[in-house]
Design a protein around this motif. Structure first.
Motif, PDB file in Angstrom:
ATOM      1  N   SER A  62     -57.627  33.902   2.124  1.00 29.97           N
ATOM      2  CA  SER A  62     -57.402  35.223   3.152  1.00 29.97           C
ATOM      3  C   SER A  62     -56.942  34.469   4.330  1.00 29.97           C
ATOM      4  N   THR A  63     -57.025  33.030   4.651  1.00 35.21           N
ATOM      5  CA  THR A  63     -56.265  32.483   5.964  1.00 35.21           C
ATOM      6  C   THR A  63     -54.702  32.654   5.735  1.00 35.21           C
ATOM      7  N   PHE A  64     -54.643  32.353   4.396  1.00 35.07           N
ATOM      8  CA  PHE A  64     -52.924  32.383   4.124  1.00 35.07           C
ATOM      9  C   PHE A  64     -52.422  33.662   4.340  1.00 35.07           C
ATOM     10  N   LEU A  65     -53.259  34.683   3.875  1.00 33.24           N
ATOM     11  CA  LEU A  65     -52.746  36.081   4.005  1.00 33.24           C
ATOM     12  C   LEU A  65     -52.486  36.592   5.481  1.00 33.24           C
ATOM     13  N   ARG A  66     -53.449  36.021   6.352  1.00 33.02           N
ATOM     14  CA  ARG A  66     -53.587  36.347   7.607  1.00 33.02           C
ATOM     15  C   ARG A  66     -52.423  35.454   8.466  1.00 33.02           C
ATOM     16  N   CYS A  67     -52.007  34.506   7.959  1.00 33.02           N
ATOM     17  CA  CYS A  67     -50.942  33.787   8.397  1.00 33.02           C
ATOM     18  C   CYS A  67     -49.687  34.489   8.325  1.00 33.02           C
ATOM     19  N   LEU A  68     -49.517  35.265   7.212  1.00 24.01           N
ATOM     20  CA  LEU A  68     -48.277  36.170   6.781  1.00 24.01           C
ATOM     21  C   LEU A  68     -47.881  37.230   7.951  1.00 24.01           C
ATOM     22  N   ASN A  69     -48.779  37.663   8.748  1.00 22.43           N
ATOM     23  CA  ASN A  69     -48.543  38.568   9.789  1.00 22.43           C
ATOM     24  C   ASN A  69     -48.753  38.186  11.036  1.00 22.43           C
ATOM     25  N   GLY A  70     -48.979  36.503  11.097  1.00 28.65           N
ATOM     26  CA  GLY A  70     -48.937  35.994  12.558  1.00 28.65           C
ATOM     27  C   GLY A  70     -50.512  36.337  12.880  1.00 28.65           C
ATOM     28  N   LEU A  71     -51.600  36.752  12.426  1.00 32.80           N
ATOM     29  CA  LEU A  71     -52.814  36.815  12.675  1.00 32.80           C
ATOM     30  C   LEU A  71     -53.382  35.291  13.036  1.00 32.80           C
ATOM     31  N   GLU A  72     -53.004  34.435  12.216  1.00 28.05           N
ATOM     32  CA  GLU A  72     -53.438  32.822  12.712  1.00 28.05           C
ATOM     33  C   GLU A  72     -52.152  32.326  12.945  1.00 28.05           C
ATOM     34  N   THR A  73     -52.259  31.278  13.892  1.00 31.78           N
ATOM     35  CA  THR A  73     -51.052  30.620  14.296  1.00 31.78           C
ATOM     36  C   THR A  73     -51.208  29.290  13.315  1.00 31.78           C
ATOM     37  N   LEU A  74     -49.733  28.966  13.030  1.00 33.67           N
ATOM     38  CA  LEU A  74     -49.800  28.042  11.967  1.00 33.67           C
ATOM     39  C   LEU A  74     -49.741  26.633  12.723  1.00 33.67           C
ATOM     40  N   THR A  75     -50.244  25.794  11.858  1.00 34.21           N
ATOM     41  CA  THR A  75     -50.499  24.337  12.404  1.00 34.21           C
ATOM     42  C   THR A  75     -49.254  23.474  12.206  1.00 34.21           C
ATOM     43  N   ALA A  76     -48.482  23.941  10.935  1.00 38.12           N
ATOM     44  CA  ALA A  76     -47.152  23.275  10.522  1.00 38.12           C
ATOM     45  C   ALA A  76     -46.782  24.111   9.585  1.00 38.12           C
ATOM     46  N   GLY A  77     -45.433  24.061   9.275  1.00 40.30           N
ATOM     47  CA  GLY A  77     -44.584  24.826   8.187  1.00 40.30           C
ATOM     48  C   GLY A  77     -43.871  26.126   8.671  1.00 40.30           C
ATOM     49  N   GLU A  78     -43.415  26.691   8.052  1.00 40.12           N
ATOM     50  CA  GLU A  78     -42.648  27.934   8.279  1.00 40.12           C
ATOM     51  C   GLU A  78     -42.870  29.157   7.344  1.00 40.12           C
ATOM     52  N   ILE A  79     -42.675  30.133   7.910  1.00 43.18           N
ATOM     53  CA  ILE A  79     -42.839  31.457   7.291  1.00 43.18           C
ATOM     54  C   ILE A  79     -41.577  32.202   7.616  1.00 43.18           C
ATOM     55  N   LEU A  80     -40.856  32.723   6.562  1.00 44.31           N
ATOM     56  CA  LEU A  80     -39.679  33.539   6.940  1.00 44.31           C
ATOM     57  C   LEU A  80     -40.282  35.094   6.150  1.00 44.31           C
ATOM     58  N   ILE A  81     -40.122  36.109   7.059  1.00 46.57           N
ATOM     59  CA  ILE A  81     -40.319  37.401   6.561  1.00 46.57           C
ATOM     60  C   ILE A  81     -38.963  38.081   6.628  1.00 46.57           C
ATOM     61  N   ASP A  82     -38.518  38.514   5.430  1.00 46.13           N
ATOM     62  CA  ASP A  82     -37.272  39.238   5.177  1.00 46.13           C
ATOM     63  C   ASP A  82     -36.015  38.295   5.852  1.00 46.13           C
ATOM     64  N   SER A  83     -36.396  36.922   5.786  1.00 43.60           N
ATOM     65  CA  SER A  83     -35.280  35.924   6.297  1.00 43.60           C
ATOM     66  C   SER A  83     -35.424  35.555   7.882  1.00 43.60           C
ATOM     67  N   VAL A  84     -36.482  36.472   8.453  1.00 45.54           N
ATOM     68  CA  VAL A  84     -36.513  36.352   9.726  1.00 45.54           C
ATOM     69  C   VAL A  84     -37.776  35.395  10.069  1.00 45.54           C
ATOM     70  N   PRO A  85     -37.690  34.183  10.927  1.00 46.43           N
ATOM     71  CA  PRO A  85     -38.922  33.444  11.069  1.00 46.43           C
ATOM     72  C   PRO A  85     -39.799  33.976  11.760  1.00 46.43           C
ATOM     73  N   LEU A  86     -41.160  33.743  11.289  1.00 47.63           N
ATOM     74  CA  LEU A  86     -42.205  34.489  12.056  1.00 47.63           C
ATOM     75  C   LEU A  86     -42.612  33.395  13.243  1.00 47.63           C
ATOM     76  N   GLU A  87     -42.346  33.568  14.213  1.00 42.80           N
ATOM     77  CA  GLU A  87     -42.653  32.826  15.583  1.00 42.80           C
ATOM     78  C   GLU A  87     -43.957  33.352  16.544  1.00 42.80           C
ATOM     79  N   SER A  88     -44.320  32.604  16.900  1.00 47.44           N
ATOM     80  CA  SER A  88     -45.562  32.725  17.859  1.00 47.44           C
ATOM     81  C   SER A  88     -45.434  33.690  19.077  1.00 47.44           C
ATOM     82  N   LYS A  89     -44.000  33.503  19.575  1.00 50.00           N
ATOM     83  CA  LYS A  89     -43.772  34.497  20.600  1.00 50.00           C
ATOM     84  C   LYS A  89     -44.047  35.927  20.311  1.00 50.00           C
ATOM     85  N   SER A  90     -44.795  36.480  21.390  1.00 52.16           N
ATOM     86  CA  SER A  90     -45.367  37.897  21.024  1.00 52.16           C
ATOM     87  C   SER A  90     -44.359  38.902  20.808  1.00 52.16           C
ATOM     88  N   SER A  91     -43.123  38.961  21.395  1.00 48.37           N
ATOM     89  CA  SER A  91     -42.197  39.942  21.317  1.00 48.37           C
ATOM     90  C   SER A  91     -41.519  39.887  19.911  1.00 48.37           C
TER      91      SER A  91
END
Lengths: 262, 222
Positions: A62-91
């Motif tokens: 479940s935590t993994f899933l919640r990382c995929l839309n940024g509901l959890e901040t990542l400790t390390a690593g990278e997620i690309l959604i449709d080639s766009v990196p998921l950043e913690s910046k809110s915009s």
């Protein structure tokens, strides 16, 4: 509600399409305090693919899933959604979240809004759609999930299965490219599970990219293109439903599936 | 015993005028208080240094008497070159005072909304501000309505303290006629009855509002 069963598009069709990666996860690590919940996950989900995550509670799925839309901040690593990196910046996070719908175990419908208002809330206030256009689209979605007659009801008056179907319609109203399901049927009475799974099945047949955390092995067997078994924050084994359910290679997968069958 | 309530009707229009000012002070005071309380509540739940300002405000106001606060505003501030009318001082005093209590009411209401509501809203692409305004606050307000109504009644009664800084509210009007006619028991009883009437009406209005809201979310639309 009776949605006609449409056979899932054949794997041959799938293969003939160019493989477009919708979700790309590299070296994902997530700590809660000193507790490492996700311990290095690499995964790719292609466009139109249905991936089911299985594992014991506390395994990190479940935590993994919640990382995929940024509901959890990542400790390390990278997620690309449709080639766009998921950043913690809110915009930029807001832009990604528009494209990634999420359905929760507890539905999380907005209790002060009617069913219809729940569905048009984000299209009107996030996408600035005109209200009459949003209402028309919302009614189509509610028809699709078989709940048009409940459009003016408040969520408190719905059954669990109806509530979850509204939650799916609400997420779909943003026209997401990906849908995440976090144990969508775990809070439901057994007799209401089927109506939600039917809607999800329909969605998979329509070609939606889906990542589903569930204990419904029947659904995984029937709908999933790929099943991923997670334990202690790592991917232990993945493969087609047939491979995982009929011929699991890893001891931990065998033990988990063995526990489920009794 | 000489008790003669027949003196009251003659003065009733003046008493009602005073009651009108009392309502005005209470309504404007609570409106200002709602604004301050909301800002303070948001500051308090924010994880920024702003929350210390909110803490300080609540601590200061709840720990000192309203009458002292009114004296400081009306008699004290002119020494700093800030001269406010008695009316403005009263509204500000009642607002600052009720705001400190409402901050805690709103904070409680906001924190009572399950985290899942925020998560659902964020995952639909709504920002933090939009989530607060459209999803969290409307629900928190509903939870807060009984306490908000309670605070309104307290503020209405507290507004009688403004009579001390020259406001001709219900209490001061009663006081004036009581000392002029020596009918203290009659006039203060009349004042008490009018206060009671106002608070009773407010309570009844709030109950019907609560009932309407709860009925709406439970059964409408079937």
């Amino acid at each position: 509600m009776n949605l006609a069963y449409i056979p899932k598009k054949s794997k041959v069709d799938n293969l003939s399409l160019p493989e477009k990666s919708m979700i790309n996860v590299k070296g994902l690590v997530k700590d809660f305090g000193k507790n490492r919940v996700i311990d290095g996950i690499d995964a790719t989900v292609s466009a139109g693919e249905v991936v089911v995550l299985i594992g014991a509670s506390g395994s990190g799925k479940s935590t993994f899933l919640r990382c995929l839309n940024g509901l959890e901040t990542l400790t390390a690593g990278e997620i690309l959604i449709d080639s766009v990196p998921l950043e913690s910046k809110s915009s930029s996070l807001k832009l990604i979240r528009r494209q990634v719908g999420m359905v929760f175990q507890q539905f999380n419908l907005f209790p002060h809004l009617t069913v219809l208002e729940n569905v048009i809330e984000a299209p009107v206030h996030v996408l600035n759609q005109k209200k009459d256009i949003a209402v028309k689209a919302a009614r189509e979605l509610l028809t699709k999930v078989g709940l048009l007659d409940k459009q003016n009801c408040y969520p408190g008056t719905l059954s669990g299965g109806q509530g979850q179907r509204v939650a799916i319609a609400r997420a779909l109203a943003m026209h997401p490219k990906i849908m995440l399901f976090d144990e969508p049927t775990s809070a439901l009475d057994p007799e209401l599970v089927g109506e939600v799974l039917t809607v999800m099945k329909q969605l998979a047949e329509d070609g939606m990219t889906m990542v589903v955390v569930t204990h419904e092995m029947g659904f995984a067997r029937e709908v999933a293109d790929r099943v991923i078994f997670i334990d202690e924050g790592r991917i232990v084994e993945e493969g087609s439903p047939i491979q995982i359910f009929s011929n699991p290679q890893e001891k931990r997968t065998q033990a988990f599936l063995g526990r489920l069958s009794h | 015993m000489n008790l003669d309530f027949s003196i009251i009707p003659k003065y009733l229009p003046f008493l009602l005028q005073g009651a009108g000012l009392t309502i005005e002070l209470a309504v404007l005071g609570i409106a200002f208080g709602i604004l301050l309380g909301l800002v303070a509540a948001l500051m308090k739940i924010s994880h920024t240094p702003l929350r210390y300002i909110a803490h300080f405000y609540i601590w200061l106001i709840r720990g000192t008497p309203l009458l002292v606060q009114l004296f400081l505003i009306y008699f004290g501030l002119p020494q700093l070159g800030i001269t406010l009318s008695a009316f403005a001082s009263s509204v500000i005093g009642l607002g600052i005072n009720s705001g400190a209590y409402l901050a805690e009411v709103f904070r409680g209401g906001i924190e009572a909304i399950p985290e899942g509501q925020t998560e659902a809203s964020l995952s639909l692409g709504m920002g933090k501000f939009l989530t607060m305004r459209r999803i969290i606050f409307p629900q928190a307000l509903r939870i807060s309505i009984p306490s908000l109504g309670n605070q309104f009644i307290i503020t209405l009664k507290d507004s009688s303290l403004c009579s001390v800084i020259t406001m001709s509210d219900l209490l001061q009007t009663s006081q004036r006629f009581a000392s002029r006619t020596f009918a203290s028991l009659e006039f203060y009883t009349a004042a008490a009855v009018l206060y009671l009437l106002m608070t009773t009406v407010i309570s009844a209005l709030l109950r019907s509002l609560e009932w309407r809201l709860s009925r709406e979310s439970r059964t409408r639309g079937n």
